[in-house]
Each structure stands twice: as C-alpha cells, then as structure tokens.
Write an enzyme that holds these catalytic residues in place. Structure first.
Site, mmCIF file in Angstrom:
data_model
loop_
_atom_site.group_PDB
_atom_site.id
_atom_site.type_symbol
_atom_site.label_atom_id
_atom_site.label_comp_id
_atom_site.label_asym_id
_atom_site.label_seq_id
_atom_site.Cartn_x
_atom_site.Cartn_y
_atom_site.Cartn_z
ATOM 1 N N HIS A 77 0.884 -1.178 0.000
ATOM 2 C CA HIS A 77 0.000 0.000 0.000
ATOM 3 C C HIS A 77 0.922 1.229 0.000
ATOM 4 O O HIS A 77 2.016 1.185 0.576
ATOM 5 C CB HIS A 77 -0.796 0.138 1.293
ATOM 6 N N ASP A 116 2.350 2.004 3.410
ATOM 7 C CA ASP A 116 3.369 1.094 3.975
ATOM 8 C C ASP A 116 4.771 1.572 3.649
ATOM 9 O O ASP A 116 5.724 1.237 4.361
ATOM 10 C CB ASP A 116 3.298 -0.317 3.353
HETATM 11 C C1 XLS Z 1 -7.348 -6.581 5.354
HETATM 12 C C2 XLS Z 1 -6.946 -6.867 3.980
HETATM 13 C C3 XLS Z 1 -5.816 -5.999 3.438
HETATM 14 C C4 XLS Z 1 -5.792 -6.072 1.945
HETATM 15 C C5 XLS Z 1 -5.037 -4.978 1.285
HETATM 16 O O1 XLS Z 1 -8.037 -7.358 5.992
HETATM 17 O O2 XLS Z 1 -6.637 -8.206 3.868
HETATM 18 O O3 XLS Z 1 -4.602 -6.377 4.010
HETATM 19 O O4 XLS Z 1 -5.295 -7.295 1.511
HETATM 20 O O5 XLS Z 1 -5.566 -3.734 1.534
#
Ligand code: XLS
Ligand code: NI
Ligand code: NI
Length: 433
Positions: free
Chosen positions: A99, A102
């Site tokens: 993301h 991150d």
């Molecule tokens: C949260 C989600 C997130 C997505 C990406 O529960 O799994 O990590 O995979 O935004």
C-alpha cells in the site's frame, strides 16, 4: 545487504528429511508439477504491510516490535525497503505487494505524500532491476488515516471521495510504473457502523462510480494488469459492502463491470463470511472472476481477521485444488497477507513464518495435483451428474413446467435416490495427504 537478517543465508530446498529450520521441505521452485514449475504455479508474494509496517499492536496494547526503520522520514523508508528486499531474496519469492502508506511517510498534504510515494517508487524500481523482484500488486491504504474513518468512496463527505479518487490514481500510476501485474481494491471502511446514520443506496452508487473510474483510468494509461476487489464481510466496519464473492459479483453485474474486475480472495475473510476458503475460490472460478489469493489462516474461535501464517496442509490442498481447476493463476499469485504473532520479535521469526507458509502451500499444491492426476475425485463428481448429459437432462433445460408435468406422467418418472458417497470421497482425499 543490511545487517537486520545478519547470518541468515538464502533458504533453499533440502527435502523432507532435512533437519535444518532454514530449509524448504516441499517448496522446490523448479520441480515440475503437472507440466509447470512449482514457482510458476504458486507465484509467491510477501506483503509489505504486515512484515515491515505493522508495529505489533492489539486492542489492549501498542507496539511490541522495535524495528530500526520505524519512523516518518524518507531515509527510514529507504532503510525499510532495503530490509524488505533482503527478506524477499532470502526467501526467494518472486513478488511483493504494498500500500502507499506502507512504503512512504505521510506528507503534510496530498502533494507531499505523492512526492514521497514517487521517490520510493523510483527506489523500488532500482532495487527491482538489481534483484529481479516483481510487483504482484499495488493498492491504496484508504482506511488507516482518520480522514477515512467514515469510508473512502462511500464517505458522506464528497471531499473524502475526491481525496480517495486522487490517491487511487497515484497508486495506480505507481503500480503501472513498476509493471505491477494487478491493482487491488480492498474496501477497508466501505461499509457502515450503524444504519441509523447511513444512506446505503447512495453509498453503493458512490462505490460503483469509483470502480468505473478505476476501470476507465486503467484503460487510459494502458495498464494491462487485472483490477481485483478483495471481499471481506466485516472488520473494521460492522458491515462491509464487498461482503463475499457472491455479493461482489452482484455489484459488478449491476455496474456492468463483470468482465473488467476480478477478485482477490483471502482465507481469513472467507472464514469471517461464514464460508470456507475453497467455497469462495470455487464460486469465483464458476463466475469467471477468479484473480488472486491472499494466503493466511484465521483462528476458528475468534471473530476477527487474525492473519496468521498458513500451516494447515489439508486446507491448502482443497484451496489449490480449486486454483488448479481454474487453470492456475493468470496475473494472480499467492500473497502472504499474514503477520507474526506480536510476541514473535526476532528477525528469524519473520523468515521462518514465511518458510513454513511457503512449504505448507507447496505441500498442498503437490497433493492437489496428485488428486487431479489420479482422477477418481473428478470422475466421481462427473458420474454424479451424468444424467444431465443424456436426453432427459438436455430436454429439461429447454422445457416448461407444463411440458415436464406431462412427461413425468406419461413416462411415470419415479427417481431412485443414490448415495452422495461423501465419506468415500473424504477417504480418497486423505490418501494424498
Ligand atoms: C485486510 C486486507 C488488506 C488487503 C489490502 O483485511 O486483507 O490487508 O489485503 O488492503
Ligand atoms: Ni488481504
Ligand atoms: Ni485481511
């Protein structure tokens, strides 16, 4: 190399009898499985957020991990990238996912956040060229910052919708620049906390418009990866609109996007929705929207997304059976959307969690391939429906109720129940585990 993983050599395949912790027992990247190398079946990716951005908090306590790259400067963001790429190389995974939030420090405003992201994207580009690492998918974090507390696309405030659309554009640009193979949309806060303050019809229309814009922009910039929605029924909101695969499919049909968007299915989200992982995978395959998987493991006693590393080979087997039956991954892959338990402080824990997960997936893949090669399971399934291939089955699909009633009378149709053979099939599966 940084010294975070000092002393840990790249992990290699040593086979089932190895007594080293730092070895693969099942994952042999070049071993051929049903005519394709294991690494090309599995297409492993590491998730940047859990391993490098998550501080180890839970609802009752804050940070437990003390990583040298924690902080809000560009220098620390580059150090984080250096350590992340060290881990990718130690594991030998071909892909990673991230993301925006991150990988870059949040700026004072949109423009500064975007500049920070672009600088890190350039840094990633150099590291990807140097190592051969690839981007499985990019995504925007439209749920952590307080501005998104009431949703992103579905926010009651149009300024938040605008900010979200702009952020998605920058994250699609980043993904495209790094030759990402997919772009993911997980609707973190696209849902509601209470219906008392929610206009569900309006929020649904906003979400549909946002997705249409994403698809238009994909075509405009010539991004040829897949757009993937990641279903989840709740958490963080009480109810999330992208509840499960079936709900997402209805939404795509409604907005005319069923040929443009696929799904990224996560084990833990399937469990939260009251399904099994293989149910969600099988349905996506049948609907023609199977894209990719977020691999992890939910705790069956908890009501939230625990994001543990997978370790249950029988479950992996049923999951990869569906992936193989879908023809395998096209643009998708196996992304470890999994995090350490908050007491697992050591750098070794991070490596070995992934090693165990990769091995469990590899063992599941091999068992699933053996089941398909053996053929008895699919033969039994086909035999169960064989009547539908005959004259009766064919004609029923083109008749009306009155014609069928007449036929049942004239031919005195009187069905004779047959065994579903469930236990025999369960025994058959266990022979391959
Ligand atoms: C949260 C989600 C997130 C997505 C990406 O529960 O799994 O990590 O995979 O935004
Ligand atoms: Ni996920
Ligand atoms: Ni999740």
């Amino acid at each position: 190399m940084t010294d975070f993983f000092k002393g840990i050599a790249p992990v290699t395949f040593e086979g089932a009898h190895s007594d080293s912790e730092f070895a693969f027992r099942h994952y042999d990247p070049d071993e051929m499985v049903m005519g394709k190398a294991m690494k090309d079946h599995l297409r492993f990716a590491c998730a940047y957020w859990h391993s490098f951005a998550w501080p180890g908090g839970d609802p009752f306590g804050g940070q437990t991990f003390e990583r040298p790259w924690f902080g809000d400067t560009m220098d620390l963001a580059r150090m984080k990238a250096d350590v992340a790429f060290d881990m990718f190389q130690i594991l030998g995974v071909p892909y990673f996912c991230f993301h925006d939030a991150d990988v870059r420090p949040e700026g004072a405003d949109f423009a500064e956040s975007t500049r920070n992201l672009e600088a890190i994207v350039d840094y990633f580009g150099e590291k990807m060229d140097a190592t051969g690492l690839k981007l499985l998918w990019g995504t925007a974090n439209l749920f952590s910052h307080r501005r998104f507390m009431a949703g992103a696309a579905t926010n009651p405030d149009p300024e938040v919708f605008a900010f979200s659309a702009a952020t998605i554009k920058t994250c699609m640009d980043a993904t495209h620049k790094l030759n990402g193979e997919n772009y993911v949309l997980w609707g973190g806060r696209e849902g509601y906390e209470t219906l008392l303050n929610t206009d569900m019809g309006r929020e649904r229309a906003q979400a549909g418009r946002m997705l249409q814009m994403v698809v238009d922009y994909k075509h405009k910039i010539g991004f040829d990866g897949a757009i993937l929605i990641e279903p989840k029924p709740q958490e963080p909101t009480k109810h999330q609109y992208d509840y499960d695969v079936a709900t997402v499919y209805g939404f795509l049909k409604d907005f005319g996007l069923e040929d443009e968007v696929k799904v990224n299915i996560e084990q833990g989200h399937a469990i939260l929705a009251g399904h099994s992982f293989e149910h969600e995978l099988a349905l996506a395959r049948e609907l023609g929207i199977f894209g990719s998987i977020d691999m992890n493991r939910n705790d069956y006693q908890s009501g939230w997304d625990t994001d543990q590393f997978p370790n249950n080979v029988p479950e992996m087997t049923l999951a990869y059976l569906e992936v193989l039956k879908a023809g395998g991954f096209a643009t998708g892959g196996t992304n470890f959307d999994a995090k350490l338990r908050r007491q697992s402080l050591d750098p070794e824990d991070l490596i070995l969690a992934h090693v165990g997960g990769m091995d469990a997936c590899a063992a599941g893949l091999k068992a699933a391939a053996a089941i398909l090669e053996n053929g008895a399971l699919e033969e039994a399934r086909e035999a169960r429906y064989a009547g539908w291939n005959g004259d009766l089955g064919q004609s029923l699909m083109q008749s009306g109720l009155a014609e069928i009633e007449a036929m049942v009378r004239s031919e005195n149709i009187n069905p004779d129940p047959r065994s579903g053979r469930q236990e025999r099939l369960e025994n058959l599966i266990n022979r391959f585990l």
